[in-house]
Design a protein around this motif. Structure first.
Motif, PDB file in Angstrom:
ATOM      1  N   GLN A 357     -10.985   4.656  -2.291  1.00 35.77           N
ATOM      2  CA  GLN A 357     -10.454   5.590  -3.289  1.00 35.77           C
ATOM      3  C   GLN A 357      -8.973   5.329  -3.572  1.00 35.77           C
ATOM      4  OE1 GLN A 357     -11.724   9.456  -1.724  1.00 35.77           O
ATOM      5  NE2 GLN A 357     -13.417   9.444  -3.183  1.00 35.77           N
ATOM      6  N   ILE A 358      -8.674   4.105  -3.962  1.00 36.30           N
ATOM      7  CA  ILE A 358      -7.308   3.691  -4.265  1.00 36.30           C
ATOM      8  C   ILE A 358      -6.744   4.519  -5.417  1.00 36.30           C
ATOM      9  CG2 ILE A 358      -8.215   1.815  -5.702  1.00 36.30           C
ATOM     10  CD1 ILE A 358      -5.673   0.227  -5.040  1.00 36.30           C
ATOM     11  N   THR A 359      -5.497   4.937  -5.286  1.00 42.02           N
ATOM     12  CA  THR A 359      -4.876   5.763  -6.322  1.00 42.02           C
ATOM     13  C   THR A 359      -3.761   5.052  -7.080  1.00 42.02           C
ATOM     14  OG1 THR A 359      -3.395   6.728  -4.662  1.00 42.02           O
ATOM     15  CG2 THR A 359      -5.412   7.955  -5.200  1.00 42.02           C
ATOM     16  N   ASP A 360      -2.940   4.245  -6.405  1.00 39.23           N
ATOM     17  CA  ASP A 360      -1.783   3.686  -7.099  1.00 39.23           C
ATOM     18  C   ASP A 360      -1.258   2.482  -6.337  1.00 39.23           C
ATOM     19  OD1 ASP A 360       0.028   3.500  -9.153  1.00 39.23           O
ATOM     20  OD2 ASP A 360       1.202   5.263  -8.604  1.00 39.23           O
ATOM     21  N   LEU A 361      -0.347   1.734  -6.988  1.00 41.98           N
ATOM     22  CA  LEU A 361       0.237   0.550  -6.378  1.00 41.98           C
ATOM     23  C   LEU A 361       1.590   0.262  -7.019  1.00 41.98           C
ATOM     24  CD1 LEU A 361      -1.389  -2.654  -7.903  1.00 41.98           C
ATOM     25  CD2 LEU A 361      -2.014  -0.364  -8.674  1.00 41.98           C
ATOM     26  N   ASP A 362       2.460  -0.401  -6.263  1.00 42.97           N
ATOM     27  CA  ASP A 362       3.755  -0.828  -6.794  1.00 42.97           C
ATOM     28  C   ASP A 362       4.303  -1.915  -5.890  1.00 42.97           C
ATOM     29  OD1 ASP A 362       5.740  -0.867  -8.668  1.00 42.97           O
ATOM     30  OD2 ASP A 362       6.800   0.897  -7.931  1.00 42.97           O
ATOM     31  N   ARG A 368       6.712  -7.308  -1.672  1.00 41.50           N
ATOM     32  CA  ARG A 368       5.787  -6.473  -0.894  1.00 41.50           C
ATOM     33  C   ARG A 368       5.046  -5.519  -1.832  1.00 41.50           C
ATOM     34  NH1 ARG A 368      10.099  -4.673   3.713  1.00 41.50           N
ATOM     35  NH2 ARG A 368      11.331  -4.445   1.807  1.00 41.50           N
ATOM     36  N   LEU A 369       3.729  -5.590  -1.821  1.00 43.65           N
ATOM     37  CA  LEU A 369       2.886  -4.723  -2.646  1.00 43.65           C
ATOM     38  C   LEU A 369       2.388  -3.580  -1.777  1.00 43.65           C
ATOM     39  CD1 LEU A 369       1.298  -4.231  -5.342  1.00 43.65           C
ATOM     40  CD2 LEU A 369      -0.556  -5.583  -4.322  1.00 43.65           C
ATOM     41  N   TYR A 370       2.628  -2.354  -2.216  1.00 42.84           N
ATOM     42  CA  TYR A 370       2.166  -1.171  -1.490  1.00 42.84           C
ATOM     43  C   TYR A 370       1.070  -0.487  -2.301  1.00 42.84           C
ATOM     44  CZ  TYR A 370       6.216  -1.804   1.530  1.00 42.84           C
ATOM     45  OH  TYR A 370       7.136  -2.317   2.412  1.00 42.84           O
ATOM     46  N   LEU A 371       0.008  -0.076  -1.599  1.00 44.68           N
ATOM     47  CA  LEU A 371      -1.132   0.546  -2.244  1.00 44.68           C
ATOM     48  C   LEU A 371      -1.455   1.866  -1.554  1.00 44.68           C
ATOM     49  CD1 LEU A 371      -1.952  -2.759  -1.551  1.00 44.68           C
ATOM     50  CD2 LEU A 371      -3.375  -2.256  -3.518  1.00 44.68           C
ATOM     51  N   ALA A 372      -1.608   2.911  -2.340  1.00 42.48           N
ATOM     52  CA  ALA A 372      -1.958   4.230  -1.817  1.00 42.48           C
ATOM     53  C   ALA A 372      -3.438   4.495  -2.031  1.00 42.48           C
ATOM     54  CB  ALA A 372      -1.120   5.311  -2.510  1.00 42.48           C
ATOM     55  N   ALA A 373      -4.057   5.209  -1.113  1.00 44.04           N
ATOM     56  CA  ALA A 373      -5.489   5.494  -1.215  1.00 44.04           C
ATOM     57  C   ALA A 373      -5.772   6.940  -0.837  1.00 44.04           C
ATOM     58  CB  ALA A 373      -6.289   4.551  -0.333  1.00 44.04           C
ATOM     59  N   TRP A 374      -6.674   7.544  -1.599  1.00 41.46           N
ATOM     60  CA  TRP A 374      -7.051   8.952  -1.406  1.00 41.46           C
ATOM     61  C   TRP A 374      -7.926   9.115  -0.168  1.00 41.46           C
ATOM     62  CZ3 TRP A 374      -4.611  12.711  -3.552  1.00 41.46           C
ATOM     63  CH2 TRP A 374      -5.175  13.967  -3.718  1.00 41.46           C
ATOM     64  N   ASP A 375      -8.771   8.124   0.106  1.00 42.93           N
ATOM     65  CA  ASP A 375      -9.563   8.062   1.331  1.00 42.93           C
ATOM     66  C   ASP A 375     -10.459   9.287   1.537  1.00 42.93           C
ATOM     67  OD1 ASP A 375     -10.486   6.962   3.701  1.00 42.93           O
ATOM     68  OD2 ASP A 375      -8.888   7.854   4.908  1.00 42.93           O
ATOM     69  N   ASN A 384      -5.702  15.651   6.168  1.00 41.29           N
ATOM     70  CA  ASN A 384      -6.139  14.680   7.170  1.00 41.29           C
ATOM     71  C   ASN A 384      -6.717  13.404   6.565  1.00 41.29           C
ATOM     72  OD1 ASN A 384      -5.603  16.535   9.386  1.00 41.29           O
ATOM     73  ND2 ASN A 384      -7.414  17.654   8.673  1.00 41.29           N
ATOM     74  N   LYS A 385      -6.520  13.240   5.251  1.00 46.10           N
ATOM     75  CA  LYS A 385      -7.062  12.065   4.594  1.00 46.10           C
ATOM     76  C   LYS A 385      -5.983  11.398   3.746  1.00 46.10           C
ATOM     77  CE  LYS A 385     -11.503  12.258   5.709  1.00 46.10           C
ATOM     78  NZ  LYS A 385     -12.247  11.121   6.313  1.00 46.10           N
ATOM     79  N   GLY A 386      -6.090  10.075   3.643  1.00 45.53           N
ATOM     80  CA  GLY A 386      -5.166   9.326   2.812  1.00 45.53           C
ATOM     81  C   GLY A 386      -4.359   8.328   3.628  1.00 45.53           C
ATOM     82  N   PHE A 387      -3.892   7.277   2.972  1.00 49.36           N
ATOM     83  CA  PHE A 387      -3.101   6.277   3.671  1.00 49.36           C
ATOM     84  C   PHE A 387      -2.394   5.372   2.671  1.00 49.36           C
ATOM     85  CE2 PHE A 387      -7.418   4.592   3.247  1.00 49.36           C
ATOM     86  CZ  PHE A 387      -7.191   3.352   2.661  1.00 49.36           C
ATOM     87  N   VAL A 388      -1.479   4.564   3.188  1.00 46.24           N
ATOM     88  CA  VAL A 388      -0.781   3.547   2.405  1.00 46.24           C
ATOM     89  C   VAL A 388      -0.876   2.235   3.171  1.00 46.24           C
ATOM     90  CG1 VAL A 388       1.424   2.813   1.419  1.00 46.24           C
ATOM     91  CG2 VAL A 388       0.824   5.240   1.440  1.00 46.24           C
ATOM     92  N   VAL A 389      -1.189   1.154   2.449  1.00 49.72           N
ATOM     93  CA  VAL A 389      -1.191  -0.168   3.072  1.00 49.72           C
ATOM     94  C   VAL A 389      -0.184  -1.064   2.368  1.00 49.72           C
ATOM     95  CG1 VAL A 389      -3.597   0.003   3.795  1.00 49.72           C
ATOM     96  CG2 VAL A 389      -3.047  -1.092   1.613  1.00 49.72           C
ATOM     97  N   ARG A 390       0.172  -2.134   3.060  1.00 48.09           N
ATOM     98  CA  ARG A 390       1.074  -3.134   2.507  1.00 48.09           C
ATOM     99  C   ARG A 390       0.325  -4.452   2.376  1.00 48.09           C
ATOM    100  NH1 ARG A 390       6.034  -6.117   5.606  1.00 48.09           N
ATOM    101  NH2 ARG A 390       4.249  -7.332   6.318  1.00 48.09           N
ATOM    102  N   ALA A 391       0.511  -5.147   1.261  1.00 48.80           N
ATOM    103  CA  ALA A 391      -0.105  -6.456   1.052  1.00 48.80           C
ATOM    104  C   ALA A 391       0.979  -7.462   0.694  1.00 48.80           C
ATOM    105  CB  ALA A 391      -1.151  -6.394  -0.057  1.00 48.80           C
ATOM    106  N   VAL A 392       0.945  -8.605   1.350  1.00 49.87           N
ATOM    107  CA  VAL A 392       1.885  -9.690   1.056  1.00 49.87           C
ATOM    108  C   VAL A 392       1.120 -11.009   1.074  1.00 49.87           C
ATOM    109  CG1 VAL A 392       3.919  -8.498   1.969  1.00 49.87           C
ATOM    110  CG2 VAL A 392       2.526  -9.929   3.489  1.00 49.87           C
ATOM    111  N   PRO A 393       1.617 -12.009   0.364  1.00 48.80           N
ATOM    112  CA  PRO A 393       0.959 -13.319   0.391  1.00 48.80           C
ATOM    113  C   PRO A 393       1.068 -13.956   1.777  1.00 48.80           C
ATOM    114  CG  PRO A 393       2.405 -13.107  -1.520  1.00 48.80           C
ATOM    115  CD  PRO A 393       2.712 -11.962  -0.614  1.00 48.80           C
ATOM    116  N   LYS A 394       0.082 -14.781   2.114  1.00 44.46           N
ATOM    117  CA  LYS A 394       0.160 -15.554   3.354  1.00 44.46           C
ATOM    118  C   LYS A 394       1.408 -16.438   3.310  1.00 44.46           C
ATOM    119  CE  LYS A 394      -3.427 -14.853   6.140  1.00 44.46           C
ATOM    120  NZ  LYS A 394      -4.574 -15.759   6.153  1.00 44.46           N
ATOM    121  N   GLY A 395       2.120 -16.491   4.426  1.00 41.08           N
ATOM    122  CA  GLY A 395       3.333 -17.294   4.493  1.00 41.08           C
ATOM    123  C   GLY A 395       4.559 -16.607   3.929  1.00 41.08           C
TER     124      GLY A 395
END
Length: 883
Positions: A357-362, A368-375, A384-395
């Motif tokens: 249940q992804i909600t947004d990204l920036d 560094r790409l951050y993605l928020a999720a409703w979960d 008690n629900k929801g999270f943020v993850v970070r995504a970056v390219p390998k290397g």
């Protein structure tokens, strides 16, 4: 919801927490090979190229509705524990998170500001722009939505004081109060042109007011934009359903992902937005699609949320320079690969990251790409629900982004040429706070540099356009001789109505004949914005393509098929309307430019237009031409009522068109008398044309021999109550045993098809898009749900109710009660279907009260009499419905 017609759209009244993504099961889509990982919060992504890690869990960032990242890496999360259907204030705030040692983990946090229902955030320098719902402190009821700006000049992680409003009332309070912030106004992003672009849902708004006092009203959804100081607010495009955000590329191409329509068979639409464009939802979607700019694709069910145009050099080429579009309903971040096509694009979408249940990204300035999720935080939020993850390219390795306020002008000039969109925007916005002459010189040097990359020249052009005064803007005329930037220069010249009064129109008129369709479109839009009557003859010469054809009677036209050929004429018509070119259009209807003139006259409710059309009709002997004039007069007979924010077309709108709530106007009697006179004179074989016009345009002229459109149609009547009382193998088994059996029994889809009718499914569900839509559409259920999920939604219909198909209890003024779900709705009446399949049409004027019930109209036990084999056959049949 987060646009909550959100995910459950086509499903049976299904459980809201539908998990499209199962851990350890990867789905390849198009050209993207998605590998699987065991990270708890993200189920799949291309692990060979990208690293995804947990950044903040629900204990820190519950119910994250939106996210923004400062260029320097500070993460701002809009916490929304009201959700889309909740109505209790005091549960929202902006959370600021910092990873000070850049190890991918939060080590500093603060509540930056308290706001309810945050729906969009932009972080620039010491300013934070926030779009959110406003509640009355006294009544605790929503009073509207505001775009505001906070400041944190002392950098302590907490806003210095109360926010300053830039726009107030940019969503209708009536529906915020009755429904919540589900189809309200949502995400915000700033383009390199310096405007803040706002995604407005189809609640629309009445008298949204910017800081200068300017007011605008909009029925339905679209994109609105405003300057960062809260002035010059205007509608950019119109006719979308429930967009949540915008993705903006370096050349000001804007992309959105609509939400699924609950019940009308219209799905997620990925669109390229062209300024002044009309996208048609819902009033032009059926019978008037020749007039609209269609979406680039219909991608099936889901719920579009946050969007980002990725343009960062640290990212691999195959994931860069692409719109990234989040879909809450499908729990996927998609990439749409766009290919130029005339003045627009075609597209090819593919799965990128699966996030619950992804909600947004920036993205920040280091990549560094951050993605928020409703979960699964529900429609009213969950602590008690929801999270943020970070995504970056390998290397990837961290490289600090500078504090632009501490850079010299020369350093900012270099940053303005960067191949990072984050760097260019932040450098530009800092330069705009410096000495105007210095900034103008820097920007112009870059804009005129033919050796510079196009993205850098674009940044130079739009920076110059923002800093130059009205006289200085004329410098951009020099760039019209440069084919590489001609389109951008035209756009910048006309962009600000407060600065474009001195712009000469002759070079732009000449651009209407340019070899580039993008230049021609930019010129037509510009001429409409410049407001000079001298442009009208040239605009009337824009050719209308052969694709300008109304759909056949009783057939729905294409509204999600690319049609780049229509764009130049479409925007030229919009310009003619803005220029109030009624006299010129009337003169042109009998000449070689009659098609575009008649098209423009459809929107000109003026006596001059009506009188001119009638005069031209009387002079002509061409039957085809006379019918075109009659069609234009029929369109002008009614007009849209002035919108005051007091109604909304619901999740199942009456999309007949061309208007939603009609009113007569001063020339209506003249049009009626003329059409009736021609009807009486017509041969019997020709009278059908008048009857068709009456129906298509909902004129409701009784003398033409047709009644007003009847929303209710005869349908099969099945007594669902009697079916549920029968007992068989399914009725005597536990749900767990049934599910185990379904995993082993395949069933016969042919048997399932007959059971779909026998068990009463046909009463509430359609299988084909051309059929009358009743309850949730089943024609794509197999593409949305697994067999197990379909089975559970049938056995437990009250586990969740698909939005738009709740049971409604209507009490009329004569004290009669009607219970069922609403199958169609207009300003004048609603149509309901009860448990027996009985159709009832009720005038809204006769309704005393209307209440949504907490239980599904679909009774449990409808499959109790079936054997395991029969039930397996039914769910197999449904699972094969994937059109």
């Amino acid at each position: 919801m987060l646009k909550l017609s959100l995910s459950l759209i086509y499903s049976f009244l299904l459980f809201w927490g539908y998990q499209f993504l199962q851990p350890h099961i990867a789905e390849n889509s198009t050209n993207s090979v998605v590998a699987v990982d065991t990270l708890s919060n993200a189920s799949a992504w291309p692990t060979q190229d990208i690293q995804v890690s947990n950044f903040a869990s629900a204990d820190l960032a519950p119910s994250p509705a939106c996210i923004a990242v400062a260029a320097t890496g500070e993460v701002f999360v809009g916490i929304d524990q009201i959700g889309s259907l909740g109505k209790t204030p005091g549960k929202g705030y902006i959370l600021k998170l910092i990873d000070s040692n850049n190890d991918g983990r939060v080590d500093q946090q603060s509540k930056f500001a308290m706001v309810d229902n945050p729906r969009g955030i932009i972080s620039l320098g010491d300013k934070l722009y926030v779009l959110h719902t406003v509640f009355s402190p006294e009544t605790k009821k929503a009073t509207g939505m505001d775009l505001v700006v906070f400041e944190d000049k002392n950098k302590d992680g907490i806003a210095d004081g109360p926010s300053s409003p830039l726009i107030q009332h940019i969503s209708s309070p009536k529906f915020l109060q009755s429904r919540g912030t589900d189809h309200a106004t949502n995400g915000i992003r700033m383009g390199i042109d310096g405007w803040i672009y706002i995604a407005a849902g189809d609640f629309g708004f009445h008298n949204a007011t910017d800081r200068s006092g300017k007011k605008i009203t909009m029925l339905g959804g679209g994109i609105v934009r405003v300057r960062p100081d809260g002035t010059e607010m205007e509608v950019y495009t119109h006719g979308t359903r429930n967009i949540y955000d915008v993705a903006i590329d370096p050349y000001m191409n804007i992309f959105t992902r609509d939400n699924t329509n609950d019940g009308a068979g219209w799905n997620i639409r990925f669109s390229h937005h062209i300024q002044s464009g009309e996208y048609g939802y819902p009033l032009l979607f059926k019978h008037f699609t020749e007039e609209i700019l269609p979406a680039l694709v219909d991608v099936g069910g889901g719920s579009g949320t946050g969007s980002l145009f990725m343009d960062e050099p640290t990212w691999p080429a195959k994931y860069n320079q692409v719109p990234m579009m989040a879909d809450w309903g499908n729990s996927i971040l998609y990439i749409h690969r766009v290919t130029p096509d005339g003045a627009s694009y075609t597209q090819k979408d593919e799965t990128f990251i699966k996030l619950k249940q992804i909600t947004d990204l920036d993205v920040d300035g280091s990549g560094r790409l951050y993605l928020a999720a409703w979960d699964g935080a529900g429609y009213s939020g969950n602590p008690n629900k929801g999270f943020v993850v970070r995504a970056v390219p390998k290397g990837w390795t961290y490289q600090a982004f500078p504090q632009v306020s501490q850079l010299s002008n020369d350093e900012l000039a270099k940053l303005l040429q960067s191949n990072s969109a984050v760097a260019r925007l932040n450098a530009q916005q800092e330069l705009l706070t410096r000495d105007q002459k210095v900034t103008a010189a820097i920007a112009w040097k870059l804009a005129a540099d033919k050796k510079a990359p196009l993205y850098a020249r674009s940044a130079g052009i739009f920076t110059y356009a923002q800093v130059a005064n009205e006289q200085g803007i004329l410098q951009l005329v020099k760039l019209l001789a440069d084919k590489d930037v001609k389109e951008l220069a035209i756009r910048a010249l006309a962009d600000r109505k407060t600065k474009n009064k001195l712009v000469p129109i002759q070079p732009i008129i000449l651009a209407l004949q340019d070899a580039s369709p993008r230049v021609r479109v930019s010129a037509a839009i510009a001429l409409g914005r410049l407001g000079k009557q001298e442009a009208i003859p040239a605009l009337l010469q824009v050719k209308v393509p052969n694709s300008f054809v109304a759909p056949p009677k009783d057939q729905e036209g294409p509204h999600a098929t690319p049609n780049s050929a229509i764009i130049p004429a479409h925007v030229a018509v919009q310009a003619l309307v803005k220029l109030n070119a009624v006299n010129a259009c009337v003169k042109a209807i009998s000449g070689p430019n009659s098609t575009i003139a008649l098209w423009a006259l459809r929107y000109m409710h003026q006596p001059t237009a009506v009188n001119g059309l009638i005069a031209a009709y009387k002079k002509s002997t061409n039957i085809t031409f006379k019918k075109q004039i009659l069609a234009t007069l029929a369109r002008l007979y009614k007009k849209e009522a002035d919108y005051e924010g007091e109604y909304w077309w619901s999740t199942k709108p009456n999309g007949h068109g061309p208007y939603y709530k009609t009113v007569d106007w001063e020339s209506s009697p003249i049009i009626k008398d003329f059409i009736l006179a021609e009807f009486q004179k017509a041969k019997e074989a020709d009278k059908a044309y008048f009857v068709d016009l009456n129906e298509k345009n909902q004129m409701e002229i009784a003398e033409l021999g047709t009644a007003a459109t009847n929303l209710a149609k005869d349908e099969p009547k099945v007594d669902l109550a009697s079916i549920r009382n029968k007992k068989g193998q399914i009725g005597n088994a536990s749900i767990e045993d049934i599910m185990l059996a379904m995993a082993q029994i395949k069933g016969n889809p042919a048997t399932g098809r007959s059971l779909f009718t026998k068990q009463g499914c046909v009463v509430c569900h359609s299988l084909k898009s051309g059929e009358t839509l009743k309850g949730p559409f089943m024609g794509q259920i197999g593409a949305i749900m697994s067999r197990e999920q379909i089975a559970e939604s049938i056995l437990k219909p009250n586990a969740s109710i698909s939005q738009g198909f709740v049971t409604v209890l209507v009490t009329t003024k004569d004290k009669k009660e009607h219970m069922g779900f609403v199958t169609a709705e207009s300003p004048d009446r609603i149509v309901m279907r009860d448990i027996t399949g009985q159709i009832t049409s009720i005038r809204t004027a006769d309704i005393r009260s209307r209440k949504e019930m907490e239980t599904s109209m679909m009774p449990d036990g409808l499959t109790n009499e079936l054997s395991y084999e029969e039930f397996a056959s039914l769910i197999t049949f449904l699972s094969e419905q994937k059109k």
